[in-house]
Motif scaffolding. Structure first.
Motif, short mmCIF file in Angstrom:
data_model
loop_
_atom_site.label_atom_id
_atom_site.label_comp_id
_atom_site.label_asym_id
_atom_site.label_seq_id
_atom_site.Cartn_x
_atom_site.Cartn_y
_atom_site.Cartn_z
N ARG A 186 -5.19 0.85 -4.78
CA ARG A 186 -5.87 1.73 -3.83
C ARG A 186 -4.89 2.75 -3.26
O ARG A 186 -5.20 3.94 -3.14
CB ARG A 186 -6.50 0.91 -2.71
N GLY A 187 -3.68 2.31 -2.95
CA GLY A 187 -2.66 3.24 -2.48
C GLY A 187 -2.26 4.23 -3.56
O GLY A 187 -2.07 5.43 -3.29
N LEU A 245 -9.63 2.11 5.08
CA LEU A 245 -8.29 1.54 5.05
C LEU A 245 -8.11 0.39 6.05
O LEU A 245 -7.53 -0.64 5.69
CB LEU A 245 -7.23 2.63 5.27
N PHE A 281 0.84 -1.20 0.00
CA PHE A 281 0.00 0.00 0.00
C PHE A 281 0.87 1.26 0.00
O PHE A 281 0.60 2.21 -0.74
CB PHE A 281 -0.92 0.00 1.22
N SER A 282 1.92 1.26 0.81
CA SER A 282 2.82 2.42 0.88
C SER A 282 3.53 2.63 -0.45
O SER A 282 3.72 3.76 -0.89
CB SER A 282 3.85 2.22 2.00
N LEU A 285 1.16 4.35 -2.64
CA LEU A 285 1.08 5.76 -2.28
C LEU A 285 2.22 6.56 -2.91
O LEU A 285 1.99 7.62 -3.51
CB LEU A 285 1.14 5.92 -0.75
N LEU A 333 -4.93 6.94 -3.97
CA LEU A 333 -4.91 7.88 -2.85
C LEU A 333 -3.70 8.80 -2.94
O LEU A 333 -3.82 10.03 -2.75
CB LEU A 333 -4.91 7.11 -1.53
N GLY A 334 -2.53 8.22 -3.22
CA GLY A 334 -1.32 9.04 -3.33
C GLY A 334 -1.41 10.04 -4.47
O GLY A 334 -1.01 11.20 -4.32
N ALA A 339 1.96 9.36 -5.87
CA ALA A 339 2.40 10.74 -5.64
C ALA A 339 3.45 11.16 -6.66
O ALA A 339 3.44 12.29 -7.16
CB ALA A 339 2.94 10.88 -4.23
N ASN A 365 -11.64 7.23 4.60
CA ASN A 365 -10.51 6.32 4.62
C ASN A 365 -10.11 5.91 6.03
O ASN A 365 -9.41 4.91 6.20
CB ASN A 365 -9.31 6.94 3.89
#
Length: 215
Positions: free
Chosen positions: A109-110, A144, A31-32, A35, A113-114, A39, A140
């Motif tokens: 999903r990450g 999450l 997930f990270s 993100l 969001l990112g 980004a 979230n």
């Protein structure tokens, strides 16, 4: 019933966190990664893409500020998205080959969001971060944790399917029942997040939108 489901989900999370912390760590890492990739991807958008997103955001803020959001259409879309995503997660956990699918769903999903938070902060600076805080983060806070529990449950059950040994039929069926029960609770929490996204987030966004003047 929602209270019992919430208690079941909480007990399962605590139990699996102790017994399967490696899976939680894997899910959190994926997930990270999503993100960060989301980004960073904002830097690779062509100027025309940024302009289109800026125009879309401006139109959205005008609609939100004027209270013109169609709640009925929003409710249908949000609930459909939550059910579709969690159903895909559940089905992926029913097969060994679904293990990478679970991880891809978590990554996407990450990523989404990112990307969204990065775009808002790039387009509206500090105001964009405030907008992300009121429009994205409330739902979230529920979704999450449900995602992490559902992903770990799916991975745990899928891992039970190989290698199959003789005499494991009863264990597999019992695990399937528990897995299904956990995913029902996860879906309930995800739908609760959907309600927050439908009713609370637009209200908070409407308040903030009146103070934001897009560049």
């Amino acid at each position: 019933m929602p209270g019992r489901r919430g208690g079941l989900l909480r007990r399962y999370w605590i139990k699996t966190l102790r017994a399967g912390w490696l899976l939680y760590l894997l899910v959190l890492a994926v997930f990270s990664l999503g993100l960060v990739c989301g980004a960073l991807n904002i830097d690779f958008l062509p100027p025309g893409g940024m302009a289109s997103l800026h125009d879309y955001l401006s139109a959205f803020l005008k609609e939100a500020g004027g209270g013109q959001v169609d709640t009925g259409q929003l409710a249908r879309q949000v609930m459909y998205d939550k059910l579709y995503f969690m159903t895909a997660l559940y089905l992926a956990g029913l097969t060994v080959i679904g293990i990478p699918v679970v991880l891809v769903l978590v990554f996407l999903r990450g990523f989404a969001l990112g990307f969204t938070v990065a775009f808002l902060s790039r387009d509206l600076a500090l105001q964009g971060l405030f907008l992300a805080a009121v429009a994205i983060m409330p739902q979230n806070l529920l979704f999450l944790p449900a995602l992490f529990v559902g992903a770990v449950a799916a991975l745990t059950f899928a891992l039970l399917l190989f290698p199959r040994r003789s005499g494991m039929g009863g264990k597999i069926w019992g695990s399937l029942v528990r897995y299904t029960g956990i995913m029902v609770a996860v879906v309930a929490v995800a739908l609760g997040a959907g309600l927050v996204e439908i009713y609370l987030s637009p209200w908070l966004t409407r308040i903030l939108a009146g103070m934001i003047i897009p560049r």
